[in-house]
Scaffold this motif. Structure first.
Motif, PDB file in Angstrom:
ATOM      1  N   LYS A   1       0.841  -1.191   0.000  1.00  0.00           N
ATOM      2  CA  LYS A   1       0.000   0.000   0.000  1.00  0.00           C
ATOM      3  C   LYS A   1       0.877   1.241   0.000  1.00  0.00           C
ATOM      4  CE  LYS A   1      -3.595   2.320   2.725  1.00  0.00           C
ATOM      5  NZ  LYS A   1      -4.439   2.232   3.938  1.00  0.00           N
TER       6      LYS A   1
ATOM      7  N   MET B   1       1.831   4.722   1.145  1.00  0.00           N
ATOM      8  CA  MET B   1       1.604   5.360   2.440  1.00  0.00           C
ATOM      9  C   MET B   1       1.956   6.845   2.385  1.00  0.00           C
ATOM     10  SD  MET B   1       0.651   2.742   4.252  1.00  0.00           S
ATOM     11  CE  MET B   1       0.852   3.227   5.968  1.00  0.00           C
TER      12      MET B   1
ATOM     13  N   SER C   1       0.163   5.436  10.883  1.00  0.00           N
ATOM     14  CA  SER C   1      -0.079   4.979   9.512  1.00  0.00           C
ATOM     15  C   SER C   1       0.251   3.502   9.347  1.00  0.00           C
ATOM     16  CB  SER C   1       0.751   5.812   8.530  1.00  0.00           C
ATOM     17  OG  SER C   1       0.415   7.181   8.601  1.00  0.00           O
TER      18      SER C   1
ATOM     19  N   SER D   1      -2.479   0.225   8.827  1.00  0.00           N
ATOM     20  CA  SER D   1      -2.376  -0.684   7.685  1.00  0.00           C
ATOM     21  C   SER D   1      -2.307  -2.132   8.140  1.00  0.00           C
ATOM     22  CB  SER D   1      -1.134  -0.334   6.856  1.00  0.00           C
ATOM     23  OG  SER D   1      -0.962  -1.237   5.794  1.00  0.00           O
TER      24      SER D   1
ATOM     25  N   VAL E   1      -4.992   2.822  -2.067  1.00  0.00           N
ATOM     26  CA  VAL E   1      -4.660   1.414  -1.916  1.00  0.00           C
ATOM     27  C   VAL E   1      -3.990   0.906  -3.174  1.00  0.00           C
ATOM     28  CG1 VAL E   1      -5.575  -0.906  -1.592  1.00  0.00           C
ATOM     29  CG2 VAL E   1      -6.571   0.991  -0.342  1.00  0.00           C
TER      30      VAL E   1
END
Length: 314
Positions: free
Chosen positions: A188, A190, A197, A201, A297
């Motif tokens: 993903k 970021m 964060s 996830s 995403v």
């Protein structure tokens, strides 16, 4: 017949349209041809047209083996599609549209279209969470331009905008997780690699009390409250028994090698495929620019071998 094992076997076998048809039938309908509309199991084969006709009275009685697959609505024959699938699933570092164009004798636009359909078919459902299938490795990386080759004014602007320094200026952060037993990687894009964060996830992709292996980054501190968290300190060691992040780091090396061969302009779709028993990656990553938003995403999915019927179907 068994799936071709070498490029020479694939070229010779798929050059015959009858072989392509039989290959698809054997994998899509191993127990006999079934009407895709009503699922009746005794359709009549119209040899002159290469189609089947269902004996029940309904719309779309006639159908081909391409109906309901990624090959549907394409004027290209299976003698082009199947070698393309074979090439992509057997290329360790992916196949570009230009390379596929030269190999199949089609235009680059056609090869690009084929690549995107095949990549879409290789994606798997990632709605389930990691954790039930064994340990999960978690790590982060940065991709993007080399700050040492930037003009000093551009470097200063990016540094002021992103707040990053040194080798990370102008780069995009990516967080990845590798499920060892599932042999699947998820990644993903970021906004940063701070604790909130990273842990958000992980919480969204892993079940509580799963085994999570990470490095010593402070962003992973506190995971032991919800997971069985093991840390490997890379300043001291890289492997401690089963506790390591070598699998996800190997994935990063493949991803960075692919990025090294691309020009980061707008967005990239990268396919990294090893053998059918190893990882296959499809990911979309956008670099940091002043006019493009960062996607929320970016999925990385595992691949199934060509011998399976599922890659042929949507």
């Amino acid at each position: 017949m068994k799936a071709p094992k070498t490029l020479q076997d694939a070229i010779l076998y798929f050059a015959d349209a009858d072989n392509c048809l039989q290959y698809m039938v054997d994998r899509r309908w191993p127990e006999g041809v079934v009407c895709p509309t009503c699922e009746r199991k005794d359709p009549t084969f119209l040899k002159s047209q290469g189609k089947w006709q269902c004996k029940s009275a309904h719309a779309k009685r006639q159908f081909t083996v391409k109906v309901g697959t990624i090959f549907e609505d394409s004027p290209l024959g299976l003698e082009k599609w199947l070698p393309a699938v074979w090439l992509i699933t057997n290329a360790k570092n992916g196949v570009s549209s230009y390379e596929l164009s030269r190999s199949l004798g089609v235009t680059q636009k056609t090869a690009w279209f084929m690549l995107h359909r095949i990549r879409e078919a290789m994606k798997q459902d990632t709605s389930h969470k990691f954790g039930f299938g064994g340990p999960v490795e978690s790590d982060e990386t940065y991709v993007g331009p080399n700050p040492q080759k930037m003009h000093k004014d551009r470097k200063a602007r990016m540094q002021a905008k992103d707040g990053l320094k040194g080798e990370y200026v102008g780069k995009t952060a990516i967080h990845g997780m590798l499920g060892r037993e599932l042999r699947q990687v998820r990644a993903k894009v970021m906004p940063n690699v701070r604790r909130d964060s990273l842990q958000e996830s992980i919480l969204n992709n892993e079940t509580p009390f799963a085994k999570v292996y990470t490095d010593e980054l402070s962003g992973y501190d506190g995971l032991e409250k919800q997971f069985i968290h093991k840390v490997v300190n890379h300043s001291i060691e890289h492997v401690r028994g089963q506790v390591h992040t070598q699998g996800i780091e190997n994935f990063w090396s493949l991803l960075n090698a692919a990025f090294a061969e691309l020009t980061l302009l707008l967005s990239h779709s990268i396919l990294i495929v090893t053998s059918p028993n190893r990882y296959s990656v499809f990911t979309t990553v956008r670099p940091k620019t002043t006019h493009l938003p960062t996607p929320t995403v970016s999925l990385v999915c595992s691949c199934r071998p060509l011998t399976s019927a599922s890659p042929m179907q949507r």
